[in-house]
Design an enzyme around this catalytic site. Structure first.
Site, PDB file in Angstrom:
ATOM      1  N   LYS A 244       0.858  -1.194   0.000  1.00  0.00           N
ATOM      2  CA  LYS A 244       0.000   0.000   0.000  1.00  0.00           C
ATOM      3  C   LYS A 244       0.893   1.242   0.000  1.00  0.00           C
ATOM      4  O   LYS A 244       1.883   1.309   0.746  1.00  0.00           O
ATOM      5  CB  LYS A 244      -0.904  -0.008   1.238  1.00  0.00           C
ATOM      6  CG  LYS A 244      -2.007   1.059   1.201  1.00  0.00           C
ATOM      7  CD  LYS A 244      -2.923   0.934   2.425  1.00  0.00           C
ATOM      8  CE  LYS A 244      -4.016   1.990   2.437  1.00  0.00           C
ATOM      9  NZ  LYS A 244      -4.847   1.934   3.656  1.00  0.00           N
TER      10      LYS A 244
ATOM     11  N   SER B  88      -9.832   2.473   2.709  1.00  0.00           N
ATOM     12  CA  SER B  88      -8.926   3.156   1.815  1.00  0.00           C
ATOM     13  C   SER B  88      -8.050   2.227   0.984  1.00  0.00           C
ATOM     14  O   SER B  88      -7.540   2.618  -0.056  1.00  0.00           O
ATOM     15  CB  SER B  88      -8.022   4.077   2.624  1.00  0.00           C
ATOM     16  OG  SER B  88      -7.177   3.330   3.479  1.00  0.00           O
TER      17      SER B  88
ATOM     18  N   SER C 211      -9.929   0.038   6.830  1.00  0.00           N
ATOM     19  CA  SER C 211      -9.310   0.163   5.500  1.00  0.00           C
ATOM     20  C   SER C 211      -8.679  -1.110   4.954  1.00  0.00           C
ATOM     21  O   SER C 211      -8.360  -1.180   3.775  1.00  0.00           O
ATOM     22  CB  SER C 211      -8.260   1.277   5.508  1.00  0.00           C
ATOM     23  OG  SER C 211      -8.883   2.527   5.574  1.00  0.00           O
TER      24      SER C 211
END
Lengths: 497, 502
Positions: free
Chosen positions: B80, B155, B179
């Protein structure tokens, strides 16, 4: 823009001053508060930085254990209570020299609180109460270029050095200091000096005001009399010498008194101190001051010092400086005045070590406060930076007492030691400084002097013994000073007696 | 599509170690797949094929030399884009960091590299991890491989979509309010938020420091456990990291034995506002666990109703402070520095231009909540709610070994549907927030497809702090039973993505 001021005595007739002192102490830990970067002073800009103290995204702080211990030792030495549990907080405001745009500091949970420091104001004791001592990190340094004042206003650009960013600071805050009366300036100075001595004895900071490792903010307010509530205060920032602390308090008292007398209210604000003019000028007003939005620092865990840890640190505390001075003065038989000279010249530790090396206290004082202080002064260094050890000073005094050198030669021995010519004995040897007490050589010189000064010799034969001085002088000259004056006198009197 | 793409990370690693296929072949297959489908999916913000192949060859060389390699060595992975890695940009999905190349590795990154995992690139995300749809990325949204007109969650939509699109067998996510878990739920993948302090946050660009936690994302429970094992453990660079042995998640994932386990169904996380298909699949999953010998009880956690409100005060408060460092002085975007403007003006122009609307909204909320005069009412009250939520968990965990709920109230919604309705967007995190506020471990596992729209549903499992192994035990039990029911992994049913011919 010069403010109207009132005469100091007049101001004190109408108003009662109240002080508050905030002292920032840079700790002398090897590494910074929250990372492993060096704290050494004077390195090229931005060479002592890492992701943590540059506030790079993702970097996280780790508390320096030594800094926490220093904070606790300072707290204990100030008679404070040590918190069972405390946290860091974030103080949020934007400024280019603060990399994260928040300062990691303690807010409502300081590590040490409720203490005191007894200070000596011209021989009178005065107790200053301590509100708190808390830990925080220093900011970087801004250098504003292109303006005339060195301040941001008017500068064309600014340079940023983050070497200082994250250096551990302890902020020591007094409670309102009341009851000083006219002695307020002296109390302020005595407090900061006493704090310096204490921090030096704790060996937690360089405590050099000129390098910024000890910085002082001075709060002053006035009220018409001690029964009234506290007046509106001003905070004069970065007053960075003992003398300035005293002068800035005196100035603020006279400035505020003039305003209050004409019915003008005091604005709560920070003020700048001007060393050259001895005055203060307004900084930013507290009314428009920022809201720091403090909240507990979520990247750090609380500090909960165990009782054992606190007691271990308490056991490392040095004797309080005031007590130590009192004890040493008595042990050494110094007068108050002598002791004050010793302390103000920074010779106390050196004399203690010299005495420990076998020297009597008075000669130790005489060498350090006299000859050595003079030489330090000449070369612009601190006493303890001179290239002579207390043990060597004791050795010089031993040579004097053994009659190997006289006082004048001893000064030359010291000169030799300072010049790196070796130990006192080696300098005596190397420079051939030992006094001559060999009767053969002295006798010859005495005979020569008597022959050269028949009239003087005649007076002595006639009983005027005090005339021997002239002959001694001649002998000393012949021996180029390296003669034992006592033995010379004996020989003269023997020969002419 | 290379058949290597459908293998699990555990199978790939075993094959690499046994010399059946090289890490280079595996890595190349995934790079080709990214090339073929990521123009549509947009799971990646940055791919460095050369670097990945070089890392793969290094593992192959070790294997060839007979040197020992770790259990996931040579397996490709997506990171990420909120975790720093030297030699690649870290953008956090923001214009603010478009060209920022961090000079240091996050601890999670370092552990991955040391374990021989092959980083393919950085995955897309909502800007600074603020969002539940990945539509807040400054570089365009990620699409859900189940239906590319829908959101992949957020997210960490990039990390979840990369798994579902077979672009990577493993990815790393970070979870502040859901997330990792919510994207896992809506993409039919596995996502684990470890116990707070179980994985290091050093090098994770902070959204909310007291809530953020990196964790593993995978297509199978065992793969997630193997990845968890690699990244977890104490880190002296993160003061909030827990100095204790990592729970034995791999053994738990291999076991899957839930007989005698006490499972609590949280009454407050269901009912009104939950899609029927979500509730149906959740209920079936609970029945399945019961059938496997688990004891199912209902528990009440009344403070969870206040979690959303507390979260949307605490998270923005911390974010407003954490994001203050983006000021154009030392790194990142700088706007308006033409020699006439002051540093303050440049800061203002840069923050105006560099942050997106959702980031600004949260900075404003957080700044307000921490302001003098409002602090007690907002931040202070939220912290009290947080304590109450912890107490609810403590009480529930006295009766139960784990708690379960749907991961998120709905299946993935169409792109754009909630962009102008922040509250609707925030509600996607209703079930996941409590575990961030309390700091316990939680995970999302595939529960099937909702009958009404054929889209993935996730079941959330929550375990006490440092009992992360229980998540894997329950997850493995569900996975085994459901895979049998479905006649294969859920992702076998995902529609074929149109491949762009290379």
């Amino acid at each position: 823009m010069t403010a109207t001021v009132m005469g100091y005595e007049e101001a004190l007739r109408s108003f009662d001053p109240v002080l508050g002192l905030e002292v920032h102490v840079e700790l002398s830990t090897r590494s910074k508060m929250f990372c492993g970067c060096s704290t050494a002073f004077g390195a090229p800009p931005n060479t002592q930085t890492c992701p943590v103290c540059l506030g790079l995204p993702g970097a996280m702080p780790v508390v320096n254990r030594t800094a926490v211990e220093s904070a606790m030792r300072i707290g204990l030495a100030l008679g404070c209570s040590i918190a069972d549990w405390c946290r860091f907080a974030r103080k949020n405001y934007f400024y280019p020299d603060m990399p994260k745009n928040f300062q990691t500091s303690q807010y409502d949970e300081p590590i040490a609180f409720d203490g005191f420091l007894d200070v000596d104001v011209d021989g009178e004791p005065f107790r200053v109460e301590i509100e708190r001592a808390h830990m925080e990190e220093d900011t970087g340094k801004s250098l504003h270029v292109g303006g005339s004042t060195g301040r941001i206003h008017g500068a064309s650009h600014s340079l940023l050095d983050y070497n200082r960013s994250g250096v551990p600071l302890i902020e020591i805050v007094t409670k309102p200091i009341t009851g000083t009366g006219a002695r307020a300036p002296e109390v302020a100075r005595a407090y900061v000096e006493a704090l310096r001595d204490l921090l030096r004895a704790l060996d937690v900071s360089d405590v050099r005001m000129e390098q910024g490792s000890l910085r002082c903010d001075v709060n002053v307010s006035l009220r018409t009399d001690p029964t009234q509530p506290l007046g509106t205060r001003t905070e004069t920032k970065n007053v960075n010498s003992f003398r300035s602390v005293e002068r800035s308090v005196r100035y603020e008292i006279t400035r505020q008194a003039a305003l209050l007398s004409e019915g003008t209210a005091i604005t709560q604000e920070t003020r700048h101190w001007h060393e050259d003019t001895g005055t203060t000028s307004p900084g930013r007003s507290k009314e428009t001051a920022e809201d720091y939005r403090y909240f507990p620092e979520p990247d750090l865990v609380p500090i909960a010092p165990s009782r054992e840890w606190v007691e271990q640190l308490r056991a490392t505390l040095p004797e309080p400086p005031a007590e130590r001075r009192r004890r040493l003065r008595e042990e050494w038989g110094y007068s108050e005045l002598e002791m004050r000279d010793v302390v103000s010249s920074g010779a106390l530790d050196l004399i203690e070590q010299t005495v420990a090396a076998g020297c009597a206290p008075q000669p130790a004082r005489k060498w350090w406060v006299g000859e050595l202080a003079r030489r330090a002064n000449e070369s612009g260094t601190e006493l303890d930076a001179l290239a002579i050890t207390p043990a060597q000073v004791a050795e010089v005094q031993q040579l004097v007492e053994a009659g190997t050198v006289n006082d004048k030669l001893a000064r030359q021995v010291i000169e030799g030691v300072l010049a790196g010519e070796g130990s006192p004995a080696e300098v005596v040897e190397g420079r051939g400084l030992a006094v001559v007490s060999d009767d053969g050589a002295l006798g010859a010189a005495v005979d020569k002097a008597i022959a050269a000064n028949p009239d003087v010799a005649e007076k002595i034969r006639g009983g005027k013994v005090q005339a021997a001085g002239a002959l001694i002088g001649a002998v000393m000259k012949e021996m180029r000073g390296q003669a034992d004056a006592g033995r010379v006198r004996e020989l003269i009197l023997e020969k002419l007696g | 599509m290379s058949e290597l793409l459908h293998r699990t990370a555990a199978e790939l690693a075993a094959g690499i170690a046994a010399g059946e296929h090289s890490s280079e072949e595996v890595t190349r297959a995934h790079l080709d797949r990214i090339e073929a489908v990521d123009e549509v999916v947009h799971a990646f913000l940055h791919v460095d094929g050369e670097r990945a192949l070089e890392a793969a060859r290094a593992v192959d060389a070790k294997v060839a030399a007979g040197e020992p390699v770790g259990p996931l060595a040579g397996v490709p992975l997506g990171l990420k884009d909120v975790l720093t890695m030297r030699g690649a940009p870290t953008t956090c999905g923001s214009r603010m960091l478009r060209d920022w190349h961090p000079p240091y590795d996050a601890t999670v990154t370092r552990r991955l590299l040391e374990a021989g995992l092959v980083v393919l690139g950085k995955t897309n995300m909502d800007e600074f991890a603020m969002g539940s749809s990945t539509e807040n990325s400054a570089y365009g949204p990620t699409r859900n491989p189940w239906d590319t007109s829908r959101i992949p969650g957020g997210s960490g939509g990039g990390s979840a979509a990369a798994l579902a699109a077979f672009e990577a067998p493993l990815t790393i996510g970070t979870d502040t309010g859901g997330s990792i878990r919510q994207p896992a739920a809506v993409t039919g993948t596995v996502g684990v938020k470890p116990t707070y302090g179980g994985t290091s946050r050093y090098g994770l660009v902070a959204l909310a420091s007291s809530l953020d936690q990196p964790g593993p994302c995978a297509r199978t429970v065992l793969d997630a456990a193997l990845l968890h094992q690699v990244i977890a453990g104490h880190d002296p660079l993160d003061s909030t990291s827990i100095d204790a042995p990592v729970p034995d998640v791999v053994t738990a994932a291999r076991s899957g034995d839930v007989a005698g386990m006490r499972i609590g169904v949280v009454r407050e996380l269901g009912g009104e506002g939950y899609a029927p298909g979500v509730e149906q699949r959740f209920t079936e999953a609970v029945e399945l666990l019961s059938g496997l010998g688990a004891e199912v009880v209902e528990v009440s956690c009344p403070s969870f109703d206040a979690a959303l409100g507390a979260y949307y005060l605490i998270m923005p408060s911390e974010a407003s402070s954490n994001l203050a460092r983006f000021d154009a002085m030392r790194f990142g975007l700088r706007v308006g520095d033409d020699g006439t403007r002051s540093a303050e003006e440049v800061m203002n122009l840069t923050r105006e231009a560099g942050f997106g609307a959702e980031v600004k909204r949260r900075i404003i909320i957080g700044t307000y909540a921490l302001s003098s005069g409002y602090y007690d009412a907002y931040y202070g009250s939220a912290q009290k709610v947080r304590t109450l939520i912890k107490r609810d968990f403590d009480a529930a965990f006295e009766r139960c070994d784990v708690l379960v709920s749907p991961t998120t109230p709905s299946t993935p919604w169409p792109l754009g549907e909630r962009v102008d309705d922040p509250l609707a967007m925030y509600k996607a995190d209703l079930c996941t927030l409590p575990s961030n506020l309390a700091g316990n471990a939680a995970a999302s596992f595939p529960a099937g497809l909702a009958p009404e729209d054929g889209l993935p549903v996730g079941v959330q499992v929550m375990a006490p702090p440092m009992a992360d192994d229980r998540l894997y035990r329950v997850g493995a039990a569900l996975e085994r039973a459901l895979t049998e029911q479905w006649g294969g992994p859920l992702l076998n049913r995902i529609p074929q993505l149109q491949e762009v011919s290379a």
